[in-house]
Design a protein around this motif. Structure first.
Motif, short mmCIF file in Angstrom:
data_model
loop_
_atom_site.label_atom_id
_atom_site.label_comp_id
_atom_site.label_asym_id
_atom_site.label_seq_id
_atom_site.Cartn_x
_atom_site.Cartn_y
_atom_site.Cartn_z
N UNK A 74 0.84 -1.05 0.03
CA UNK A 74 -0.26 -0.07 -0.08
C UNK A 74 0.41 1.36 -0.30
N UNK A 75 1.96 1.13 0.88
CA UNK A 75 2.51 2.36 1.18
C UNK A 75 3.58 2.36 -0.42
N UNK A 76 3.87 1.39 -1.04
CA UNK A 76 4.31 1.79 -2.75
C UNK A 76 3.27 2.61 -3.94
N UNK A 77 1.94 2.06 -3.64
CA UNK A 77 0.94 2.28 -4.52
C UNK A 77 0.61 3.55 -4.06
N UNK A 78 1.19 3.68 -3.01
CA UNK A 78 0.91 5.21 -2.54
C UNK A 78 1.37 5.96 -2.96
N UNK A 79 2.76 5.91 -3.32
CA UNK A 79 4.57 6.67 -3.93
C UNK A 79 3.50 7.16 -5.73
N UNK A 80 3.59 5.60 -6.42
CA UNK A 80 3.41 6.09 -7.62
C UNK A 80 2.42 6.67 -7.16
N UNK A 81 0.72 6.31 -6.64
CA UNK A 81 0.02 7.10 -6.79
C UNK A 81 0.27 8.42 -6.69
N UNK A 82 0.90 9.30 -6.51
CA UNK A 82 1.73 10.56 -5.48
C UNK A 82 2.38 11.06 -7.07
N UNK A 83 3.13 10.06 -7.39
CA UNK A 83 4.00 10.81 -9.03
C UNK A 83 3.14 10.77 -9.96
N UNK A 84 1.90 9.73 -10.02
CA UNK A 84 1.28 10.27 -10.98
C UNK A 84 0.34 11.19 -11.19
#
Length: 93
Positions: A44-54
């Protein structure tokens, strides 16, 4: 890309590098058979980081499009580019 510091290529690459590190840690957790709830927390942490870049890329495209229109580029073309990015962004969320 954009005139904002968090939209610069170097800043985005640093974020990607951190995500790669997170994913490596997650892989290690799986290999070591860590508890699934802890693995999911990290996912979930990695997913959140990817969403932030998006989100940052969406902002950069909007900023870029506005600057291009101000410099005389076609509003229609820039709107199409922005709409394409928004459509892709919405698929992530």
């Amino acid at each position: 890309m954009s005139h904002l510091p968090n939209h610069e290529t170097g800043a985005l690459v640093k974020r990607i590098n951190r995500i790669e590190g997170q994913l490596g840690g997650i892989k290690k957790m799986i290999v070591e058979e860590q508890p699934y709830d802890e693995i999911i927390i990290q996912l979930n942490s990695a997913r959140s980081a990817i969403q932030t870049i998006s989100k940052l890329l969406l902002e950069a495209q909007a900023d870029h499009s506005l600057m291009n229109v101000a410099d005389g580029e076609s509003l229609d073309n820039e709107m199409k580019k922005l709409q394409k990015v928004i459509k892709q962004y919405n698929r992530m969320n």
